[in-house]
Scaffold this motif. Structure first.
Motif, PDB file in Angstrom:
ATOM      1  N   CYS A  55       0.826  -1.211   0.000  1.00  0.00           N
ATOM      2  CA  CYS A  55       0.000   0.000   0.000  1.00  0.00           C
ATOM      3  C   CYS A  55       0.859   1.260   0.000  1.00  0.00           C
ATOM      4  CB  CYS A  55      -0.962  -0.017   1.181  1.00  0.00           C
ATOM      5  SG  CYS A  55      -2.201  -1.328   1.047  1.00  0.00           S
ATOM      6  N   LYS A  56       1.973   1.219   0.730  1.00  0.00           N
ATOM      7  CA  LYS A  56       2.911   2.361   0.740  1.00  0.00           C
ATOM      8  C   LYS A  56       3.432   2.612  -0.674  1.00  0.00           C
ATOM      9  CE  LYS A  56       4.912   2.531   5.396  1.00  0.00           C
ATOM     10  NZ  LYS A  56       5.862   1.768   6.213  1.00  0.00           N
ATOM     11  N   GLU A  57       3.850   1.536  -1.330  1.00  0.00           N
ATOM     12  CA  GLU A  57       4.369   1.652  -2.701  1.00  0.00           C
ATOM     13  C   GLU A  57       3.283   2.159  -3.648  1.00  0.00           C
ATOM     14  OE1 GLU A  57       7.652  -1.982  -2.378  1.00  0.00           O
ATOM     15  OE2 GLU A  57       5.701  -2.366  -3.306  1.00  0.00           O
ATOM     16  N   GLY A  84       0.197 -11.937 -15.013  1.00  0.00           N
ATOM     17  CA  GLY A  84       0.950 -13.191 -14.996  1.00  0.00           C
ATOM     18  C   GLY A  84       2.212 -13.057 -15.817  1.00  0.00           C
ATOM     19  N   GLY A  85       3.346 -12.897 -15.136  1.00  0.00           N
ATOM     20  CA  GLY A  85       4.642 -12.885 -15.827  1.00  0.00           C
ATOM     21  C   GLY A  85       5.029 -11.551 -16.445  1.00  0.00           C
ATOM     22  N   ILE A  86       4.304 -10.468 -16.106  1.00  0.00           N
ATOM     23  CA  ILE A  86       4.667  -9.152 -16.661  1.00  0.00           C
ATOM     24  C   ILE A  86       5.631  -8.484 -15.682  1.00  0.00           C
ATOM     25  CG2 ILE A  86       3.798  -6.926 -17.490  1.00  0.00           C
ATOM     26  CD1 ILE A  86       1.129  -8.456 -18.084  1.00  0.00           C
ATOM     27  N   LYS A  87       6.901  -8.588 -15.991  1.00  0.00           N
ATOM     28  CA  LYS A  87       7.922  -8.218 -15.004  1.00  0.00           C
ATOM     29  C   LYS A  87       8.798  -7.033 -15.435  1.00  0.00           C
ATOM     30  CE  LYS A  87       8.358 -12.896 -13.042  1.00  0.00           C
ATOM     31  NZ  LYS A  87       7.197 -12.726 -12.205  1.00  0.00           N
ATOM     32  N   ASN A  88       8.671  -6.584 -16.685  1.00  0.00           N
ATOM     33  CA  ASN A  88       9.525  -5.464 -17.115  1.00  0.00           C
ATOM     34  C   ASN A  88       8.752  -4.494 -18.004  1.00  0.00           C
ATOM     35  OD1 ASN A  88       9.622  -6.461 -19.844  1.00  0.00           O
ATOM     36  ND2 ASN A  88      11.100  -7.966 -19.132  1.00  0.00           N
ATOM     37  N   SER A 128       5.497  -6.463 -10.057  1.00  0.00           N
ATOM     38  CA  SER A 128       6.742  -5.770 -10.422  1.00  0.00           C
ATOM     39  C   SER A 128       6.511  -4.312 -10.813  1.00  0.00           C
ATOM     40  CB  SER A 128       7.423  -6.497 -11.600  1.00  0.00           C
ATOM     41  OG  SER A 128       7.606  -7.852 -11.307  1.00  0.00           O
ATOM     42  N   GLY A 129       5.396  -3.740 -10.346  1.00  0.00           N
ATOM     43  CA  GLY A 129       5.039  -2.368 -10.716  1.00  0.00           C
ATOM     44  C   GLY A 129       6.127  -1.351 -10.413  1.00  0.00           C
ATOM     45  N   VAL A 130       6.751  -1.479  -9.251  1.00  0.00           N
ATOM     46  CA  VAL A 130       7.763  -0.499  -8.835  1.00  0.00           C
ATOM     47  C   VAL A 130       8.944  -0.526  -9.816  1.00  0.00           C
ATOM     48  CG1 VAL A 130       9.414   0.147  -7.042  1.00  0.00           C
ATOM     49  CG2 VAL A 130       7.077  -0.502  -6.407  1.00  0.00           C
ATOM     50  N   ILE A 133       8.972  -1.590 -12.866  1.00  0.00           N
ATOM     51  CA  ILE A 133       8.518  -1.151 -14.195  1.00  0.00           C
ATOM     52  C   ILE A 133       8.521   0.378 -14.283  1.00  0.00           C
ATOM     53  CG2 ILE A 133       6.481  -1.027 -15.714  1.00  0.00           C
ATOM     54  CD1 ILE A 133       5.906  -3.991 -14.904  1.00  0.00           C
ATOM     55  N   VAL A 134       7.988   1.037 -13.244  1.00  0.00           N
ATOM     56  CA  VAL A 134       7.946   2.503 -13.233  1.00  0.00           C
ATOM     57  C   VAL A 134       9.367   3.083 -13.145  1.00  0.00           C
ATOM     58  CG1 VAL A 134       7.167   4.539 -11.935  1.00  0.00           C
ATOM     59  CG2 VAL A 134       5.600   2.643 -12.301  1.00  0.00           C
ATOM     60  N   LYS A 135      10.218   2.465 -12.358  1.00  0.00           N
ATOM     61  CA  LYS A 135      11.609   2.927 -12.240  1.00  0.00           C
ATOM     62  C   LYS A 135      12.333   2.815 -13.590  1.00  0.00           C
ATOM     63  CE  LYS A 135      12.681   2.361  -7.332  1.00  0.00           C
ATOM     64  NZ  LYS A 135      13.200   1.406  -6.320  1.00  0.00           N
ATOM     65  N   GLU A 136      12.061   1.726 -14.296  1.00  0.00           N
ATOM     66  CA  GLU A 136      12.659   1.513 -15.613  1.00  0.00           C
ATOM     67  C   GLU A 136      12.243   2.624 -16.571  1.00  0.00           C
ATOM     68  OE1 GLU A 136      12.887  -2.161 -18.556  1.00  0.00           O
ATOM     69  OE2 GLU A 136      11.910  -2.733 -16.667  1.00  0.00           O
ATOM     70  N   LEU A 137      10.984   3.017 -16.515  1.00  0.00           N
ATOM     71  CA  LEU A 137      10.466   4.076 -17.374  1.00  0.00           C
ATOM     72  C   LEU A 137      11.157   5.403 -17.058  1.00  0.00           C
ATOM     73  CD1 LEU A 137       8.279   4.772 -19.570  1.00  0.00           C
ATOM     74  CD2 LEU A 137       6.808   5.443 -17.698  1.00  0.00           C
ATOM     75  N   LYS A 138      11.361   5.669 -15.770  1.00  0.00           N
ATOM     76  CA  LYS A 138      11.989   6.923 -15.356  1.00  0.00           C
ATOM     77  C   LYS A 138      13.441   6.993 -15.824  1.00  0.00           C
ATOM     78  CE  LYS A 138       9.030   8.246 -11.516  1.00  0.00           C
ATOM     79  NZ  LYS A 138       8.707   7.995 -10.104  1.00  0.00           N
TER      80      LYS A 138
END
Length: 216
Positions: free
Chosen positions: A25-27, A183-187, A206-208, A210-215
């Motif tokens: 929830c924090k993330e 399911g299996g969406i990791k990047n 893996s949302g965090v 994924i967003v970091k990768e975009l940044k």
């Protein structure tokens, strides 16, 4: 593009603790994800953590096998909504679909949509266990039963989202519902390829990253 708003930030493993839910929830608040997706027993706990934020609580129902009685799924849905769930991700009865009891499958989704009312209902068809024809049928049934989304996978089957399955689902729903891939969406690349294919929600733990990768 605001990829964070496509993401249902997810923790559904059996070993998830309250501490894990607090972190989730924090993330979700920090990265402004669309929702957190949790097992129904954690809905009220997650809702408390997210008070005052825009992040919604999504609850899975009949998870992960889908083989419970319709009455049990309906009750679980009612309770989850009472506890603060704004979205419901239900698993269809896969065995009934494979037995060609299509009316039963449709009636169950209809019953859950009836108690969900205005809340968003996503129907998990668990594509890894279905033939291409069954994927089409399950998607058509979900639309007939007034589901808002069809969703590829629980993430607990023997495979997750696949582009060819999403294409089949897209044809079958014909714009009458939305698609959630999970399911299996990791990047980032994988997430973007699904979004480009027309998927409107991504279920991932893996949302965090994924967003970091975009940044970056």
């Amino acid at each position: 593009m605001k990829i964070n708003k496509y993401i249902d930030h997810t923790i559904l493993k059996a070993t998830a603790t309250e501490e894990d839910i607090i972190d989730l929830c924090k993330e979700a608040k920090e990265y402004d994800f669309f929702s957190v997706c949790v097992n129904s027993g954690y809905v009220s706990f997650a809702a408390k953590q997210l008070q005052g934020s825009n992040v919604k609580v999504c609850s899975v129902i009949g998870f992960p096998l889908g083989a419970m009685s319709t009455e049990a799924k309906v009750f679980e849905t009612q309770q989850a909504i009472k506890d603060g769930a704004e979205e419901i991700d239900m698993v269809i009865n896969i065995g009934e679909l494979k037995s060609r009891n299509f009316k039963k499958v449709e009636e169950e989704i209809t019953a859950i949509k009836k108690v969900a009312g205005e809340k968003v209902l996503k129907v998990i068809i668990e594509t890894c266990y279905l033939t291409p024809q069954e994927i089409v049928l399950a998607s058509e049934i979900a639309v007939k039963a007034k589901a808002d989304f069809v969703k590829t996978s629980t993430g607990f089957g023997n495979d997750g989202a696949k582009m060819e399955d999403v294409e089949l689902m897209k044809k079958a729903i014909d714009g009458k519902a939305k698609i959630k891939a999970s399911g299996g969406i990791k990047n980032l690349d994988t997430a973007l390829s699904y979004i480009e294919a027309g998927v409107e929600r991504i279920g991932t733990s893996s949302g965090v990253s994924i967003v970091k990768e975009l940044k970056q």
